[in-house]
Structure formats: C-alpha cells, structure tokens
Scaffold this motif. Structure first.
Motif, PDB file in Angstrom:
ATOM      1  N   UNK A 106      61.393  55.881  46.685  1.00  0.00           N
ATOM      2  CA  UNK A 106      62.353  54.801  46.461  1.00  0.00           C
ATOM      3  C   UNK A 106      62.666  54.091  47.771  1.00  0.00           C
ATOM      4  N   UNK A 107      62.666  52.770  47.711  1.00  0.00           N
ATOM      5  CA  UNK A 107      62.987  51.969  48.882  1.00  0.00           C
ATOM      6  C   UNK A 107      61.820  51.684  49.791  1.00  0.00           C
ATOM      7  N   UNK A 108      60.682  52.358  49.560  1.00  0.00           N
ATOM      8  CA  UNK A 108      59.515  52.169  50.426  1.00  0.00           C
ATOM      9  C   UNK A 108      58.650  51.004  49.954  1.00  0.00           C
ATOM     10  N   UNK A 109      58.166  50.243  50.918  1.00  0.00           N
ATOM     11  CA  UNK A 109      57.132  49.243  50.687  1.00  0.00           C
ATOM     12  C   UNK A 109      55.867  49.694  51.403  1.00  0.00           C
ATOM     13  N   UNK A 110      54.734  49.108  51.032  1.00  0.00           N
ATOM     14  CA  UNK A 110      53.495  49.558  51.641  1.00  0.00           C
ATOM     15  C   UNK A 110      52.441  48.475  51.555  1.00  0.00           C
ATOM     16  N   UNK A 111      51.406  48.618  52.392  1.00  0.00           N
ATOM     17  CA  UNK A 111      50.205  47.806  52.293  1.00  0.00           C
ATOM     18  C   UNK A 111      49.122  48.633  51.612  1.00  0.00           C
ATOM     19  N   UNK A 112      48.321  47.989  50.768  1.00  0.00           N
ATOM     20  CA  UNK A 112      47.198  48.678  50.153  1.00  0.00           C
ATOM     21  C   UNK A 112      46.059  47.687  50.003  1.00  0.00           C
ATOM     22  N   UNK A 113      44.844  48.136  50.321  1.00  0.00           N
ATOM     23  CA  UNK A 113      43.718  47.218  50.315  1.00  0.00           C
ATOM     24  C   UNK A 113      42.495  47.776  49.625  1.00  0.00           C
ATOM     25  N   UNK A 114      41.343  47.198  49.936  1.00  0.00           N
ATOM     26  CA  UNK A 114      40.091  47.612  49.349  1.00  0.00           C
ATOM     27  C   UNK A 114      39.893  47.098  47.933  1.00  0.00           C
ATOM     28  N   UNK A 115      38.797  47.535  47.322  1.00  0.00           N
ATOM     29  CA  UNK A 115      38.518  47.115  45.951  1.00  0.00           C
ATOM     30  C   UNK A 115      39.492  47.742  44.964  1.00  0.00           C
ATOM     31  N   UNK A 116      40.226  48.769  45.408  1.00  0.00           N
ATOM     32  CA  UNK A 116      41.226  49.397  44.543  1.00  0.00           C
ATOM     33  C   UNK A 116      42.298  48.403  44.114  1.00  0.00           C
ATOM     34  N   UNK A 117      42.961  47.801  45.084  1.00  0.00           N
ATOM     35  CA  UNK A 117      44.046  46.870  44.748  1.00  0.00           C
ATOM     36  C   UNK A 117      43.492  45.589  44.138  1.00  0.00           C
ATOM     37  N   UNK A 118      42.271  45.223  44.496  1.00  0.00           N
ATOM     38  CA  UNK A 118      41.645  44.066  43.868  1.00  0.00           C
ATOM     39  C   UNK A 118      41.483  44.305  42.367  1.00  0.00           C
ATOM     40  N   UNK A 119      41.094  45.515  41.996  1.00  0.00           N
ATOM     41  CA  UNK A 119      40.912  45.867  40.594  1.00  0.00           C
ATOM     42  C   UNK A 119      42.242  45.859  39.850  1.00  0.00           C
ATOM     43  N   UNK A 120      43.250  46.481  40.419  1.00  0.00           N
ATOM     44  CA  UNK A 120      44.565  46.518  39.785  1.00  0.00           C
ATOM     45  C   UNK A 120      45.135  45.112  39.621  1.00  0.00           C
ATOM     46  N   UNK A 121      44.955  44.268  40.621  1.00  0.00           N
ATOM     47  CA  UNK A 121      45.445  42.892  40.540  1.00  0.00           C
ATOM     48  C   UNK A 121      44.762  42.137  39.403  1.00  0.00           C
ATOM     49  N   UNK A 122      43.458  42.327  39.261  1.00  0.00           N
ATOM     50  CA  UNK A 122      42.716  41.664  38.188  1.00  0.00           C
ATOM     51  C   UNK A 122      43.171  42.154  36.822  1.00  0.00           C
ATOM     52  N   UNK A 123      43.430  43.457  36.703  1.00  0.00           N
ATOM     53  CA  UNK A 123      43.949  43.994  35.445  1.00  0.00           C
ATOM     54  C   UNK A 123      45.282  43.345  35.102  1.00  0.00           C
ATOM     55  N   UNK A 124      46.115  43.121  36.118  1.00  0.00           N
ATOM     56  CA  UNK A 124      47.389  42.455  35.888  1.00  0.00           C
ATOM     57  C   UNK A 124      47.220  41.020  35.415  1.00  0.00           C
ATOM     58  N   UNK A 125      46.264  40.297  35.992  1.00  0.00           N
ATOM     59  CA  UNK A 125      46.013  38.919  35.564  1.00  0.00           C
ATOM     60  C   UNK A 125      45.521  38.900  34.118  1.00  0.00           C
ATOM     61  N   UNK A 126      44.663  39.854  33.768  1.00  0.00           N
ATOM     62  CA  UNK A 126      44.183  39.950  32.389  1.00  0.00           C
ATOM     63  C   UNK A 126      45.348  40.173  31.431  1.00  0.00           C
ATOM     64  N   UNK A 127      46.333  40.961  31.856  1.00  0.00           N
ATOM     65  CA  UNK A 127      47.513  41.204  31.021  1.00  0.00           C
ATOM     66  C   UNK A 127      48.302  39.911  30.812  1.00  0.00           C
ATOM     67  N   UNK A 128      48.368  39.055  31.828  1.00  0.00           N
ATOM     68  CA  UNK A 128      49.040  37.766  31.669  1.00  0.00           C
ATOM     69  C   UNK A 128      48.341  36.919  30.618  1.00  0.00           C
ATOM     70  N   UNK A 129      47.014  36.919  30.661  1.00  0.00           N
ATOM     71  CA  UNK A 129      46.255  36.120  29.695  1.00  0.00           C
ATOM     72  C   UNK A 129      46.449  36.658  28.282  1.00  0.00           C
ATOM     73  N   UNK A 130      46.336  37.971  28.126  1.00  0.00           N
ATOM     74  CA  UNK A 130      46.448  38.544  26.789  1.00  0.00           C
ATOM     75  C   UNK A 130      47.862  38.409  26.224  1.00  0.00           C
ATOM     76  N   UNK A 131      48.850  38.416  27.108  1.00  0.00           N
ATOM     77  CA  UNK A 131      50.229  38.188  26.679  1.00  0.00           C
ATOM     78  C   UNK A 131      50.417  36.749  26.196  1.00  0.00           C
ATOM     79  N   UNK A 132      49.769  35.831  26.867  1.00  0.00           N
ATOM     80  CA  UNK A 132      49.845  34.422  26.484  1.00  0.00           C
ATOM     81  C   UNK A 132      49.121  34.161  25.165  1.00  0.00           C
TER      82      UNK A 132
END
Length: 510
Positions: A445-471
């Motif tokens: 709790x209260x912590x922020x962080x940096x995260x990189x690589x193809x890992x966060x790229x994948x999670x970000x894309x999954x989130x965008x897909x959720x926006x589309x499917x919600x729409x």
C-alpha cells in the motif's frame, strides 16, 4: 530493469538461479528418486551438460528447439535427469481436450500405461503421476529408454515432454555475468515527475498512456462490464487497491476482484498442496495494476481499464515456466478461466523459450472457448534478446506483444524481443533510459513502481482490449482483435518484427 518476463536468456535457454529449497536441482539427488538398477547402460544416459550442448546447437542452427524433434536418447536422458517425469499428450491431431470421460480415451491411456509398466517392469499405478480431467495429457514417471522408443512408435501420441528437466537449464555462454532474477521484485520506486501527471480525482496517469491516447479513450469506455483474467504470480495481499477493500477506490466503481491459486510451491513433484492466491514475487501485482488499478484519489497510478472486473490466478512462482508445478499451475489456470463465460480476455506476461505441451493444450482449450489471449513476446538481457518470440506468445492462438521506446522509430526496448509473431507494440521505455518505464502500483500500500519489458506491454494491450469490448459488448473476439489492428499505426501493412505497431486506444473505441 526490475520486472522482465524472461530475465536472462542465453541462446534461448534460461539460467535459473538455485536456492536452498531447490536442492532437487542436484542431478545426483534427483536421480535417486529412481531406482538406478532400472536404468539402461549408464553410458547411454546423457549428462546435463551434454543435453544442454545439444539444445544450444539446435538454437544456434535453427533459432528454435522442440522436444518432438529430439532423438530418443536425448528425450530419455532429459526425462531421467528431471526426476523421470514425462508428459504424454495423447489423442489424434487436434484432439487436445475432451468433454467428460470417454471409453476410447480411457482405453488409449490404459494401453500407454501398460507400455511403460511392461518396459520399466513397474505397475501402472506406480507409473501414473497425474491424469488431467479435461485436457488429453497425463504425467508419468519412466526409467527405461525402451519406453521412450516404444511410445514414439505408438499411434495417437501428440507429444512427449520431459516435464521435470527444466531444473537443469544452464547458460550457454559461460562468460555471461548476470543470472536470472525471474522477474521478481518487491521494491518501490520514486516516480520522476515527468513520468506521470495527475487527473481527477487525484490519480496518476503513466507517461506512456499518452503515446496510445488512453485517457482520450476513457471518454467513451473505462472497461466496465468486462472481466479480464490474469495468469501470473498472484496479487499482493498488501496492495489494497487490487483487493476487495480498494478495487472500487475513487472513480472506479461497481466492479469485482477475485483471487485464486493453482500453483504448488514445492520442490517435490508429488506434492499437491496449493500455495494460494497471494503474490510472493511482485510481478503479478504489477501486471494487474497496469490493467485494472483503480482511478484513485491517492496520487497513485491508474490502470488502463480502471472499471473492468479482475480475476487473478497465481499459476506460477515467477515469470519463467521452468518448473513442473508452474507448468501444471498455468495449465490449470487457463482451464479455469476458459470455463468462465464472464471472462473475455486472458493476459499472460509469462513464458518459456520453447513449447510446453500441457500449457499449449490449455491455451488451445481457452481459445476454443472464445477467449482473447495476450502473451508477452519475451524479455531478456540486451545481449541475448536476439532470440525470437517465446512460448506461448509464439502460438497462433495467442496475440504476441512487445515493448518499444518513445523515440518514434520503432526501436524495441533494451530487453524486449521482436519477430514475425508480434502483433502489437506498446511504448513503455524512455529512449536511452531503461529505468524509466511504465508507472504502476507497487507491492505494498502506498508504493508506486516502474515496470517494463514485454510484460507490461502485454498487460497494457489487454487493458486496451477491455476498453474496446466494454464499448462494444456484443462483439466477438475476432471483431475486437480486428478493431485493435485497424487502430494501429502500421495497419494495413504488418511489419515483420513489430506487427501492426502501436495501438491508438481512442481510435479503437470510437
């Protein structure tokens, strides 16, 4: 970088660091699991180094490796050096799963067990380790080379995998200095003021969201009504914003979070004690944050689909599927998510350099249930990321994603993989500074962080897909995927290394 999907790959092989708890990595200890009198001439058993040398040469010559192309001796030696474990995928081509019990499959399984028991001079009960109830595979313990030879000459076997061998991966380049961190970290970071900005009601938007017009997309969709499944290392019990107490913080409301565990945290393959849903690595928490962190009032990073529902599975201890229990855990998590009608999207920022039979079957099973599956293209050191897209992102049933820098030239991040299997890219690293990547919630709790690589790229894309499917909630998987493609920079000309390129989230939800 702190969070990476395949932390260190040497010529496509993983260097897995050992701990006191991994004492079974000692080949002598592991071989003692078997009755040595059952083994054939010891001169026929390849050493761990000999096995690795053969695999390394295969990578150097062909850029890939597959156990199905290995010799009988290599496959048998790897199985024995991995505690005798062998995964058998049975059935005809394309028969990766079944609905309920089948007399035909029961007879086939019985015949395969009889082959091993007769060749190894053991009972079928002693041979069988695990039998999957949905997927057409079973785990057995073998001792003899003749079992391998006979099985390979038998019809209706799709694959044979030495599922315990991965404990013994060694670096091909013996001069390499770094060892695998396996993607785990509990560290927090102080975010550079230029790497985020504040939006109402006092949430932080990661700098790279602007590269994909994500905030503009929120004017039309926030992910409400869509459920995203994340298979990773679980959720931290100490990060309330990803648990029931805080998932609806700030402008996030009316949504749910569920936590499950399919991983068995044990050095012994025969253990059946599930480890629970809690993250003991940090990676899963970071990935869930990138997708679904609430639009909070506490000056912390918000996720792409901040109103989506979240289902988290702890299927693995870390990002590298190099353990029998991790492979089984991920396979079981995929099955569970596949059978949920509410789950539309599955995000997997985990993987391995080559195919894993029971995970491959589970991916196919989830795909057959209509799931849109995103998987990380791979992350390693900058000196070794020449290796192509890793498994399961390399599968046709998965959508492979990688990360690039913000220089506008489609340069991959310092540790990211690329290749013909990549579908999409996400800007997630400042050009020339691999420490400034995407901003996410930390483990506590209260912590922020940096995260990189193809890992966060994948999670970000999954989130965008959720926006589309919600729409567009009535759309099919194909319609959502096609909209993502059509909203990307390089469409309609797919690049050989970066696919359709960067997704414009605002365009995708219009």
């Amino acid at each position: 970088m702190k969070k990476i999907i395949i932390s260190v790959i040497y010529c496509g092989l993983l260097f897995v660091s050992c701990s006191q708890e991994d004492f079974e990595n000692d080949p002598q200890t592991s071989n003692e699991i078997l009755d040595q009198s059952d083994l054939l001439n010891a001169q026929e058993l390849l050493s761990i180094q000999e096995i690795n040398d053969i695999i390394a040469n295969e990578f150097k010559q062909n850029g890939s490796f597959d156990w199905q192309g290995a010799s009988d001796q290599l496959l048998w030696s790897a199985a024995v050096q991995g505690g005798g474990l062998l995964t058998i995928g049975y059935g005809g081509e394309g028969e990766f799963a079944r609905e309920g019990r089948s007399a035909e499959y029961d007879d086939l399984k019985a015949s395969l067990l009889n082959i091993i028991s007769s060749q190894d001079n053991r009972t079928a009960t002693d041979v069988l380790v695990y039998e999957d109830e949905v997927l057409n595979y079973m785990d057995v313990q073998i001792t003899s080379l003749s079992s391998i030879k006979t099985l390979r000459a038998t019809d209706n076997i799709r694959y044979l995998d030495p599922s315990g061998y991965s404990f013994y991966q060694q670096p091909i380049d013996q001069t390499a200095q770094s060892r695998s961190s396996k993607g785990c970290s509990f560290d927090a970071s102080v975010l550079n003021s230029a790497d985020s900005r504040v939006i109402s009601p006092n949430a932080l938007v990661s700098w790279n969201f602007d590269e994909h017009n994500i905030e503009q997309a929120w004017s039309l969709s926030t992910g409400a009504g869509v459920t995203v499944g994340v298979i990773d290392t679980g959720l931290s019990p100490d990060q309330s914003k990803l648990n029931t107490s805080g998932i609806n913080d700030g402008d996030s409301n009316g949504r749910s979070v569920e936590k499950y565990g399919t991983y068995i945290d044990s050095a012994w393959w025969w253990s059946n004690n599930l480890d629970g849903p809690n993250d003991r690595c940090g990676h899963g928490t970071n990935m869930a944050s990138a997708i679904a962190a609430p639009r909070n009032d506490d000056f912390q990073p918000v996720g792409v689909a901040y109103n989506c529902n979240l289902v988290s599975y702890r299927g693995t201890a870390d990002v590298v599927l190099d353990d029998y229990h991790e492979r089984k855990g991920v396979s079981n998590a995929l099955k569970a998510l596949a059978n949920r009608s509410d789950v539309k999207i599955i995000s997997m920022s985990i993987g391995y350099p080559w195919s894993i039979g029971n995970v491959k079957d589970a991916v196919k099973y989830a795909y057959s249930k209509g799931k849109l599956i995103f998987a990380a293209g791979g992350t390693s050191t900058s000196a070794t990321n020449w290796y192509g897209v890793i498994f399961p992102a390399s599968m046709d049933e998965a959508v492979a994603v990688t990360g690039i820098t913000d220089n506008g030239q489609y340069d991959r991040c310092d540790v990211c993989h690329s290749g013909s299997k990549i579908e999409f890219t996400i800007v997630m690293q400042r050009d020339g500074d691999d420490n400034r990547t995407g901003a996410v919630l930390g483990y506590n709790d209260g912590d922020n962080d940096y995260v990189g690589g193809s890992s966060v790229a994948t999670a970000t894309t999954a989130g965008i897909a959720a926006l589309v499917w919600s729409r567009y909630p009535g759309w099919s998987r194909s319609q959502v995927l096609n909209r993502l493609r059509q909203s990307s920079d390089l469409y309609p000309n797919k690049d050989g290394s970066y696919g359709w390129g960067n997704i414009d989230a605002f365009q995708a939800v219009q």
